[in-house]
Design an enzyme around this catalytic site. Structure first.
Site, mmCIF file in Angstrom:
data_model
loop_
_atom_site.group_PDB
_atom_site.id
_atom_site.type_symbol
_atom_site.label_atom_id
_atom_site.label_comp_id
_atom_site.label_asym_id
_atom_site.label_seq_id
_atom_site.Cartn_x
_atom_site.Cartn_y
_atom_site.Cartn_z
ATOM 1 N N ARG A 111 -3.574 51.700 -79.355
ATOM 2 C CA ARG A 111 -3.090 52.642 -78.356
ATOM 3 C C ARG A 111 -4.084 52.720 -77.210
ATOM 4 O O ARG A 111 -5.292 52.587 -77.424
ATOM 5 C CB ARG A 111 -2.912 54.032 -78.980
ATOM 6 C CG ARG A 111 -1.524 54.221 -79.583
ATOM 7 C CD ARG A 111 -1.405 55.595 -80.184
ATOM 8 N NE ARG A 111 -1.841 55.600 -81.578
ATOM 9 C CZ ARG A 111 -2.106 56.696 -82.265
ATOM 10 N NH1 ARG A 111 -1.998 57.880 -81.696
ATOM 11 N NH2 ARG A 111 -2.471 56.619 -83.525
ATOM 12 N N ASP A 157 -5.076 55.215 -73.893
ATOM 13 C CA ASP A 157 -4.804 56.453 -73.150
ATOM 14 C C ASP A 157 -4.439 56.126 -71.711
ATOM 15 O O ASP A 157 -4.678 55.017 -71.235
ATOM 16 C CB ASP A 157 -6.059 57.331 -73.141
ATOM 17 C CG ASP A 157 -6.442 57.780 -74.538
ATOM 18 O OD1 ASP A 157 -5.570 57.797 -75.422
ATOM 19 O OD2 ASP A 157 -7.636 58.110 -74.741
ATOM 20 N N ARG A 176 -14.912 55.722 -75.468
ATOM 21 C CA ARG A 176 -15.324 56.517 -74.310
ATOM 22 C C ARG A 176 -16.426 57.509 -74.671
ATOM 23 O O ARG A 176 -17.330 57.765 -73.879
ATOM 24 C CB ARG A 176 -14.106 57.213 -73.703
ATOM 25 C CG ARG A 176 -13.118 56.205 -73.086
ATOM 26 C CD ARG A 176 -11.805 56.839 -72.689
ATOM 27 N NE ARG A 176 -12.008 57.929 -71.748
ATOM 28 C CZ ARG A 176 -11.057 58.783 -71.389
ATOM 29 N NH1 ARG A 176 -9.827 58.664 -71.887
ATOM 30 N NH2 ARG A 176 -11.327 59.738 -70.546
#
Lengths: 231, 231
Positions: free
Chosen positions: B24, B26, B170
């Site tokens: 996935r 973001d 991140r």
């Protein structure tokens, strides 16, 4: 671009600033090597001006360097040459992350023919056939470098001249793509130049692929030019 | 992204399509190596499907390859590893043409400290301290590669693991930037991991710098994993 820079410079120096650009760039055209000049009575340190201006500029413009120049320096009229690059993605699919700075051409391209045609652009020629809009002044330009380089599926066209007419690089690339796709013979460049007829050349390639990569000055190139930069 | 792909695939194959994504991403995170899988009864040639889908997709998504897989293949559960890259522009000015895919850090960075801290991430650890939002399932991950590479003013952080928790890369980059700017000592990584406390790690680095560059499958990596990809 000009407006944003003038506003930011005016704010940091505390006086109205008018800038001169070495090469004009149409909307959507990029520049990694643009040069500007301006006059100012400011006492603020150039490094401080650069930092302040970069803090004020929108994210799509940045000042790399800022230094004091000789009183006679003029970003546009002192320039002896400009170099542009046009990026074509020649592959079965687009490259989404590069879409803002390249033009995707899915058709097979005859790169040998495109290179032969590019070579015929080199030298002093009248480029009226490759100019967008009405001509302002003389339309002869000295093309010093014109050629293709392949990196994977990326085709990079580099062209350097003393100056360019408005739309000249995009019209040249559009014409070379006509050659690459077989629409036009590789040996037609001379005839197109001689015609001085915009209708003989190919359509302007999209702005996104084009980038002003370098402006040359005395010492870089060893030749002065008063040619107007009209691209 | 998922919705656009499902719509385009559905239109080309003529039947409703549900896709599975290997990793996935973001909003704002890029992917050059995303892998998807879907089931279809279509008789349309994969090459024709790819071309049709690419013609329907928006400019920011493209399908590079499309091929028939074994019946047991599942883009997410068959994956044995994922590799991400985070790009930091470490220089005196932004790079406007790269602004969509990198994070500009004007402060000086201690790259040696950032590299030492990165090394302490390698191995099997509980990465709960680096997860965004509530944990779903186990929070141990095997980090196989973590390190920095400099190219001019560009710092590229590469990290590979069997899977990632949501927001993990991140948060790791944000923590390594804390180390690089002297906010946190390079030898603190072990303690942050042990704390399992998100508040101990640095803030999530901006999405733009992150890119999913590769998904690995049996044969590439030689190790099967049922770990959930949660990043």
């Amino acid at each position: 671009m000009q407006g944003e820079l003038e506003r930011a410079l005016g704010q940091v120096t505390g006086e109205p600033v008018r800038i001169v650009l070495a090469g004009r760039t149409d909307a959507g055209v990029h520049a990694t090597g643009q040069v500007i000049s301006f006059r100012s009575g400011t006492k603020v340190d150039p490094l401080v001006i650069r930092r302040g201006v970069n803090a004020l500029l929108p994210q799509d413009i940045a000042v790399r360097d800022l230094e004091e120049a000789a009183d006679t320096f003029h970003a546009r009229f002192s320039a002896t040459g400009r170099a542009y690059e046009y990026r074509i993605r020649a592959g079965a699919h687009r490259e989404p992350l590069e879409r803002h700075r390249e033009h995707w051409v899915p058709q097979p391209l005859d790169e040998g023919a495109m290179e032969r045609a590019a070579r015929d652009l080199i030298g002093r020629h009248d480029f009226a056939a490759f100019a967008t809009g009405p001509l302002e002044g003389r339309s002869e330009r000295d093309v010093r470098v014109a050629g293709w380089r392949r990196e994977g599926t990326l085709l990079r066209f580099g062209i350097e001249a003393n100056g360019f007419l408005r739309g000249m690089v995009r019209a040249i690339v559009g014409t070379l793509l006509w050659v690459g796709t077989g629409h036009t013979a590789a040996d037609r460049i001379g005839a197109i130049l001689a015609s001085r007829d915009r209708a003989q050349a190919g359509p302007n390639a999209p702005a996104a692929g084009l980038c002003l990569v370098e402006v040359k000055y005395e010492g870089d190139a060893g030749e002065t030019s008063d040619e107007d930069e009209q691209r």
